[in-house]
Design an enzyme around this catalytic site. Structure first.
Site, PDB file in Angstrom:
ATOM      1  N   GLU A  52       8.575   0.779  12.157  1.00 11.46           N
ATOM      2  CA  GLU A  52       9.678   1.737  12.133  1.00 11.46           C
ATOM      3  C   GLU A  52       9.027   3.123  12.178  1.00 11.46           C
ATOM      4  O   GLU A  52       8.415   3.544  11.210  1.00 11.46           O
ATOM      5  CB  GLU A  52      10.489   1.497  10.860  1.00 11.46           C
ATOM      6  CG  GLU A  52      11.883   2.021  10.948  1.00 11.46           C
ATOM      7  CD  GLU A  52      11.940   3.423  10.448  1.00 11.46           C
ATOM      8  OE1 GLU A  52      11.759   4.338  11.281  1.00 11.46           O
ATOM      9  OE2 GLU A  52      12.160   3.606   9.246  1.00 11.46           O
TER      10      GLU A  52
ATOM     11  N   GLU B  12       8.989  15.118  16.978  1.00 11.59           N
ATOM     12  CA  GLU B  12       9.595  14.938  15.660  1.00 11.59           C
ATOM     13  C   GLU B  12       9.048  16.003  14.704  1.00 11.59           C
ATOM     14  O   GLU B  12       7.848  16.063  14.458  1.00 11.59           O
ATOM     15  CB  GLU B  12       9.275  13.537  15.130  1.00 11.59           C
ATOM     16  CG  GLU B  12       9.900  13.235  13.787  1.00 11.59           C
ATOM     17  CD  GLU B  12       9.655  11.806  13.318  1.00 11.59           C
ATOM     18  OE1 GLU B  12       8.502  11.353  13.346  1.00 11.59           O
ATOM     19  OE2 GLU B  12      10.636  11.151  12.917  1.00 11.59           O
TER      20      GLU B  12
ATOM     21  N   CYS C 287      13.382   9.708   8.993  1.00  9.09           N
ATOM     22  CA  CYS C 287      13.079   9.187  10.330  1.00  9.09           C
ATOM     23  C   CYS C 287      14.315   9.225  11.222  1.00  9.09           C
ATOM     24  O   CYS C 287      14.214   9.444  12.417  1.00  9.09           O
ATOM     25  CB  CYS C 287      12.504   7.787  10.239  1.00  9.09           C
ATOM     26  SG  CYS C 287      13.398   6.734   9.117  1.00  9.09           S
TER      27      CYS C 287
ATOM     28  N   LYS D 179       0.890  -1.182   0.000  1.00  9.95           N
ATOM     29  CA  LYS D 179       0.000   0.000   0.000  1.00  9.95           C
ATOM     30  C   LYS D 179       0.920   1.222   0.000  1.00  9.95           C
ATOM     31  O   LYS D 179       1.595   1.511   0.970  1.00  9.95           O
ATOM     32  CB  LYS D 179      -0.885  -0.025   1.249  1.00  9.95           C
ATOM     33  CG  LYS D 179      -2.164   0.804   1.147  1.00  9.95           C
ATOM     34  CD  LYS D 179      -1.986   2.292   0.950  1.00  9.95           C
ATOM     35  CE  LYS D 179      -1.870   3.076   2.238  1.00  9.95           C
ATOM     36  NZ  LYS D 179      -1.673   4.549   1.964  1.00  9.95           N
TER      37      LYS D 179
END
Ligand code: NAP
Ligand code: MG
Length: 487
Positions: free
Chosen positions: A249, A383, A283, A174
């Site tokens: 993750e 973040e 990330c 996806k």
């Protein structure tokens, strides 16, 4: 570019049950192309096709070396078409062309690395005495579901597809709604390599519909996800309901500790890559630099000069490696990062440079450096996922470690020092899945990658990641007529 891109299910190019997604060029904000938008029915067709491939043993019965060669063929195909793919990726994702080229090469490398290892996955025999023969064998889970983020869409799909196919799983991918267009190349690569219909399915759809349908599908046997903590938690819950394993993750707030003997030129080079590559939408970005008081001024000034030296604009005009940066992925992400910058100023961080959007169309944010950041400020905890560096001063080494470890994340970390003892003692204390010493992003597809804490669980990359895609079967054989081994 074409004006419309379809999904690829069971070897067929199909329209989306939920119509189309309009994909924009983030460097201009203008419409780029339409992408078929899958609904839960399309996902179901893809999962059923993958299940059929698995149950017919089409991949798992192959000699591993042959399967590995096919995986490597996919990588070769991507490499051969890297210019065309990079052009599309730049337009849909906003990154400089040279960065897109690095991404395609990195993607191809996954297929090479894992393809090479198909025949190295071996079981073992376990001694049970003379009346038994016992051994283990590894088998694929079956249907591997992979939910892809938009920041490195091409590399992320490659990472999971290559390892899953190498180990004999059939895949349903996806893709991310922001930049799904270049993903059709995986379907072409699978066809080129000779994978049967249904072994590789590539669909875009909305997370809330197609993503939910895929992660909760009862015929999915294993899930790989990269993205936000909130979505990761939803996917882990869906996986738990169906008792299937998942690898998560989920990003980070990674810190580099700089000691007073560090090579500052080297540090600045790592800052260039660590927080401004891919406009900081990484990330494992170096989003915090923890510096001793006596270097706070010098490092702030040099990081500020670096940020100001970056030429920011459309990725398609930034074709060569150099001091340049592209746009962020979307208005939403840019404005979210901008709001975090404004909050940092209100909370008392000093703006060395940046902190504004660019006065031009497209989703650009100035390369930004804050200093005098306190560890408990929002900018030091949340973040940002943008080109925003926080410089945090410290007094003692213990304090530096505690600041580095003081977020809910733990993806990567770094240490800059010429003293190996100091580097090693810090590396042991840092709560992160990976520690970079004197070079941010040191490592490659060979090195295991994944987080502590809210950064997720399981590891991607490296040989270790192959074990996400296989399960152990133990086979015990009773031999002869001697005494039974039950005790
Ligand atoms: P996200 O929601 O986690 O999206 C990642 C992927 O999950 C996309 O394919 C998304 O589909 C899909 N998805 C969303 N909701 C889902 C659900 N309920 N079930 C199954 N799949 C679902 O991330 P985002 O909204 O794009 O970005 C938000 C923040 O996440 C960023 O600001 C950043 O902090 C973090 N992030 C981290 C990484 C990383 O590398 N760790 C990557 C991207 C973002 P859609 O494309 O339709 O949204
Ligand atoms: Mg989303």
């Amino acid at each position: 570019m074409k004006s419309y891109y379809k999904n690829y299910v069971d070897g067929q190019w199909i329209d989306g049950g939920s119509g189309v997604i309009s994909v924009d060029n983030p460097a201009t904000g203008e419409h780029l192309a339409d992408q078929a938008c899958a609904n839960s029915k399309d996902i179901d067709l893809a999962v059923k096709a993958a299940k059929r491939v698995h149950e017919a043993n089409l991949l798992s019965a192959m000699r591993p070396v042959d399967r590995g060669r096919m995986v490597k063929q996919m990588g070769k195909f991507l490499e051969q078409n890297s210019s065309a793919i990079a052009e599309e990726l730049t337009l849909e994702a906003g990154k400089p062309l040279w960065e897109a080229e690095i991404e395609i090469r990195g993607a191809a490398r996954y297929f090479e690395y894992y393809g090479n290892q198909a025949e190295t996955i071996e079981g073992k025999s376990i001694p049970l005495g003379e009346n038994y023969y016992d051994f283990t064998a590894y088998e694929p889970f079956g249907v591997s579901a992979q939910i892809i983020p938009w920041n490195f869409p091409f590399e992320m799909s490659s990472r999971s597809l290559s390892a899953a196919l190498t180990t004999g799983n059939a895949c349903v991918v996806k893709t991310a709604e922001n930049d799904p267009i270049s993903q059709y190349w995986f379907a072409k690569a699978a066809e080129y390599a000779g994978f049967p219909p249904g072994a590789v399915n590539i669909l875009c759809g909305l997370g809330k519909e197609a993503g939910v349908a895929l992660s909760s599908h009862p015929d999915v046997n294993q899930i790989v996800f990269t993205g936000s903590v909130t979505t990761g938690s939803a996917i882990a819950s869906a996986a738990a309901k169906n008792i299937v394993p998942c690898t998560l993750e989920l990003g980070g707030k990674s810190a580099a500790i700089v000691y007073d003997d560090a090579d500052i030129d080297n540090l600045i080079d790592s800052i260039r890559w660590g927080i401004f590559y891919n406009a900081g939408q990484v990330c494992s970005a170096m989003s915090r630099v923890i510096v001793p008081q006596n270097l706070h001024g010098e490092i702030s000034e040099r990081a500020g000069e670096l940020a100001k030296s970056l030429s920011v604009g459309p990725g398609s005009e930034r074709t060569e490696f150099g001091f340049n940066m592209g746009s962020m992925i979307s208005e939403l992400q840019r404005d979210r990062a901008l709001a975090l910058c404004q909050k940092a100023q209100i909370e008392g961080a000093t703006t060395v440079t940046g902190g504004h959007k660019l006065n031009r169309p497209g989703w650009f944010l100035e390369p930004t450096v804050f200093n005098n950041v306190k560890p408990d400020m929002e900018i030091a905890q949340v973040e940002v996922f943008g080109p925003v560096l926080s410089i945090i001063p410290y007094e003692t080494d213990e304090q530096a470690i505690s600041i580095a470890n003081g977020t809910e994340y733990g993806l990567v970390s770094g240490v800059f020092t010429k003293d190996l003892d100091r580097a090693m003692s810090s590396a042991k204390k840092m709560r992160a899945g990976q520690v970079f010493v004197n070079e941010w992003f040191a490592g490659g597809v060979e090195t295991p990658f994944g987080g502590y804490g809210k950064s997720g669980y399981g590891r991607e990359k490296g040989r270790e990641a192959l074990w996400n895609y296989i399960q152990t079967k133990n086979i015990a054989i009773r031999l002869g007529k001697g005494a039974a081994g039950r005790a």
